[in-house]
Write a protein that holds these residues in place. Structure first.
Motif, PDB file in Angstrom:
ATOM      1  N   ALA A   1       0.817  -1.214   0.000  1.00  0.00           N
ATOM      2  CA  ALA A   1       0.000   0.000   0.000  1.00  0.00           C
ATOM      3  C   ALA A   1       0.851   1.265   0.000  1.00  0.00           C
ATOM      4  O   ALA A   1       0.314   2.377  -0.053  1.00  0.00           O
ATOM      5  N   GLY A   2       2.161   1.101   0.055  1.00  0.00           N
ATOM      6  CA  GLY A   2       3.047   2.264   0.036  1.00  0.00           C
ATOM      7  C   GLY A   2       3.096   2.993   1.361  1.00  0.00           C
ATOM      8  O   GLY A   2       3.382   4.193   1.422  1.00  0.00           O
ATOM      9  N   THR A   3       2.835   2.272   2.437  1.00  0.00           N
ATOM     10  CA  THR A   3       2.879   2.882   3.760  1.00  0.00           C
ATOM     11  C   THR A   3       3.731   2.030   4.679  1.00  0.00           C
ATOM     12  O   THR A   3       4.236   0.971   4.289  1.00  0.00           O
ATOM     13  N   SER A   4       3.923   2.484   5.886  1.00  0.00           N
ATOM     14  CA  SER A   4       4.703   1.720   6.854  1.00  0.00           C
ATOM     15  C   SER A   4       4.334   2.150   8.264  1.00  0.00           C
ATOM     16  O   SER A   4       3.618   3.138   8.462  1.00  0.00           O
ATOM     17  N   HIS A   5       4.817   1.384   9.224  1.00  0.00           N
ATOM     18  CA  HIS A   5       4.641   1.721  10.637  1.00  0.00           C
ATOM     19  C   HIS A   5       5.840   1.100  11.332  1.00  0.00           C
ATOM     20  O   HIS A   5       5.892  -0.110  11.552  1.00  0.00           O
ATOM     21  N   SER A   6       6.821   1.923  11.647  1.00  0.00           N
ATOM     22  CA  SER A   6       8.111   1.423  12.107  1.00  0.00           C
ATOM     23  C   SER A   6       8.010   0.510  13.310  1.00  0.00           C
ATOM     24  O   SER A   6       8.687  -0.528  13.366  1.00  0.00           O
ATOM     25  N   LEU A   7       7.175   0.857  14.286  1.00  0.00           N
ATOM     26  CA  LEU A   7       7.058   0.033  15.479  1.00  0.00           C
ATOM     27  C   LEU A   7       6.481  -1.342  15.126  1.00  0.00           C
ATOM     28  O   LEU A   7       6.940  -2.361  15.651  1.00  0.00           O
ATOM     29  N   LEU A   8       5.504  -1.369  14.238  1.00  0.00           N
ATOM     30  CA  LEU A   8       4.939  -2.651  13.810  1.00  0.00           C
ATOM     31  C   LEU A   8       6.029  -3.516  13.184  1.00  0.00           C
ATOM     32  O   LEU A   8       6.163  -4.699  13.511  1.00  0.00           O
ATOM     33  N   PHE A   9       6.821  -2.947  12.286  1.00  0.00           N
ATOM     34  CA  PHE A   9       7.864  -3.721  11.615  1.00  0.00           C
ATOM     35  C   PHE A   9       8.922  -4.211  12.613  1.00  0.00           C
ATOM     36  O   PHE A   9       9.438  -5.325  12.477  1.00  0.00           O
ATOM     37  N   VAL A  10       9.233  -3.394  13.601  1.00  0.00           N
ATOM     38  CA  VAL A  10      10.185  -3.812  14.636  1.00  0.00           C
ATOM     39  C   VAL A  10       9.625  -4.972  15.434  1.00  0.00           C
ATOM     40  O   VAL A  10      10.325  -5.962  15.709  1.00  0.00           O
ATOM     41  N   GLU A  11       8.348  -4.880  15.810  1.00  0.00           N
ATOM     42  CA  GLU A  11       7.737  -5.927  16.624  1.00  0.00           C
ATOM     43  C   GLU A  11       7.554  -7.227  15.845  1.00  0.00           C
ATOM     44  O   GLU A  11       7.711  -8.318  16.391  1.00  0.00           O
ATOM     45  N   VAL A  12       7.213  -7.107  14.559  1.00  0.00           N
ATOM     46  CA  VAL A  12       7.094  -8.307  13.730  1.00  0.00           C
ATOM     47  C   VAL A  12       8.452  -8.996  13.629  1.00  0.00           C
ATOM     48  O   VAL A  12       8.560 -10.220  13.756  1.00  0.00           O
ATOM     49  N   ALA A  13       9.504  -8.212  13.425  1.00  0.00           N
ATOM     50  CA  ALA A  13      10.852  -8.790  13.358  1.00  0.00           C
ATOM     51  C   ALA A  13      11.203  -9.502  14.658  1.00  0.00           C
ATOM     52  O   ALA A  13      11.810 -10.581  14.645  1.00  0.00           O
ATOM     53  N   SER A  14      10.808  -8.921  15.775  1.00  0.00           N
ATOM     54  CA  SER A  14      11.091  -9.539  17.073  1.00  0.00           C
ATOM     55  C   SER A  14      10.405 -10.894  17.193  1.00  0.00           C
ATOM     56  O   SER A  14      10.973 -11.845  17.741  1.00  0.00           O
ATOM     57  N   ARG A  15       9.171 -10.979  16.689  1.00  0.00           N
ATOM     58  CA  ARG A  15       8.459 -12.255  16.734  1.00  0.00           C
ATOM     59  C   ARG A  15       9.147 -13.293  15.831  1.00  0.00           C
ATOM     60  O   ARG A  15       9.294 -14.446  16.192  1.00  0.00           O
ATOM     61  N   ILE A  16       9.560 -12.855  14.663  1.00  0.00           N
ATOM     62  CA  ILE A  16      10.220 -13.777  13.731  1.00  0.00           C
ATOM     63  C   ILE A  16      11.528 -14.287  14.316  1.00  0.00           C
ATOM     64  O   ILE A  16      11.895 -15.451  14.141  1.00  0.00           O
ATOM     65  N   LEU A  17      12.225 -13.417  15.047  1.00  0.00           N
ATOM     66  CA  LEU A  17      13.537 -13.759  15.591  1.00  0.00           C
ATOM     67  C   LEU A  17      13.467 -14.419  16.966  1.00  0.00           C
ATOM     68  O   LEU A  17      14.503 -14.634  17.594  1.00  0.00           O
ATOM     69  N   ILE A  18      12.280 -14.756  17.419  1.00  0.00           N
ATOM     70  CA  ILE A  18      12.125 -15.258  18.776  1.00  0.00           C
ATOM     71  C   ILE A  18      12.946 -16.519  19.010  1.00  0.00           C
ATOM     72  O   ILE A  18      13.511 -16.727  20.091  1.00  0.00           O
ATOM     73  N   ASP A  19      13.063 -17.376  17.993  1.00  0.00           N
ATOM     74  CA  ASP A  19      13.856 -18.595  18.146  1.00  0.00           C
ATOM     75  C   ASP A  19      15.349 -18.284  18.177  1.00  0.00           C
ATOM     76  O   ASP A  19      16.122 -18.974  18.827  1.00  0.00           O
ATOM     77  N   ASP A  20      15.725 -17.219  17.472  1.00  0.00           N
ATOM     78  CA  ASP A  20      17.117 -16.779  17.493  1.00  0.00           C
ATOM     79  C   ASP A  20      17.505 -16.295  18.890  1.00  0.00           C
ATOM     80  O   ASP A  20      18.642 -16.419  19.325  1.00  0.00           O
TER      81      ASP A  20
END
Length: 248
Positions: A39-58
């Motif tokens: 959609a050509g938009t972003s939300h920095s905190l959302l992207f940070v939190e999503v990355a944290s969830r993805i990296l949880i096993d790391d």
């Protein structure tokens, strides 16, 4: 213009989603960042939190891999869509990119990654200016091992050579295989002008010469602008013109 952290419906969606990301599975996480980027938009905190969830096993010293939204649970398409989203939204997260690259490299082979996944993934790393040499070598070796490239669409080929040229990772055999495939096609009707220009520029930038490819592009009517704004165009010009184009 890209809207970031605004009060739009996407901003509302981000604020509502962040507290419950632990309930999102891999596909949910991939889809939400993909939707923002598309959609050509972003939300920095959302992207940070999503990355944290993805990296949880790391981050898990026990590394039990029991999470259904950690990186090991991501399918190839979810991986490629996620990385595409971070690059497209210009959300920098080197640690996520590094973890994803190591995860992909750890695979015995990349047969589960279709051409779109491969294209999106290397494009994302190049767009984010985060070259990961083992990943790019793994992808190049995989493509080189394929019997043919008929499953690759013009944009896939364009994005791949563009990515390697942008990060300055030299893989002449990869470029050679892609060039030979393009030359073998009866015509380039499925290639857009942008596809052809990107391919020509990528080969030039990567310093990989393939005269038959250049001739094919020119024959198709492609006009390729060089760094000095000169150009070679149809009809096919003589060998001296081709050599002059390559030297620029």
């Amino acid at each position: 213009p890209r809207v970031r952290d605004g009060t739009t419906i996407f901003g509302h969606l981000a604020r509502k989603s962040i507290p419950s990301l632990d309930k999102f599975n891999a596909q949910d996480l991939s889809n939400i960042v993909w939707a923002f980027a598309k959609a050509g938009t972003s939300h920095s905190l959302l992207f940070v939190e999503v990355a944290s969830r993805i990296l949880i096993d790391d981050d898990d010293d026990d590394n039990n891999n029991n999470n259904d939204n950690g990186l090991p649970s991501f399918k190839p398409q979810e991986i490629s869509n996620t990385m595409w989203a971070y690059a497209k939204a210009e959300e920098s997260h080197p640690r996520l990119f590094d973890a994803v690259a190591r995860h992909i490299v750890s695979h015995d082979d990349l047969h589960a990654f279709d051409p779109q996944c491969i294209s999106n993934t290397v494009w994302a790393f190049a767009k984010a200016k985060l070259p990961h040499y083992p990943l790019f070598r793994k992808v190049a070796n995989h493509i080189d091992s394929l019997e043919n490239l008929v499953a690759f669409e013009p944009q896939h080929l364009s994005n791949i050579v563009w990515a390697y040229a942008r990060v300055k990772i030299s893989q002449p055999y990869l470029f050679g295989k892609i060039a030979d495939h393009i030359v073998s096609l009866p015509n380039l009707e499925d290639f857009t002008e942008q596809d052809m220009q990107n391919i020509g520029r990528a080969f030039q930038k990567a310093r990989v010469s393939h005269r038959s490819l250049y001739a094919k592009l020119i024959e198709a009517g492609c006009v390729i602008h060089t760094t000095e704004r000169k150009r070679v165009s149809s009809p096919l010009q003589d060998d001296a013109s081709l050599k002059e184009w390559w030297r620029e």
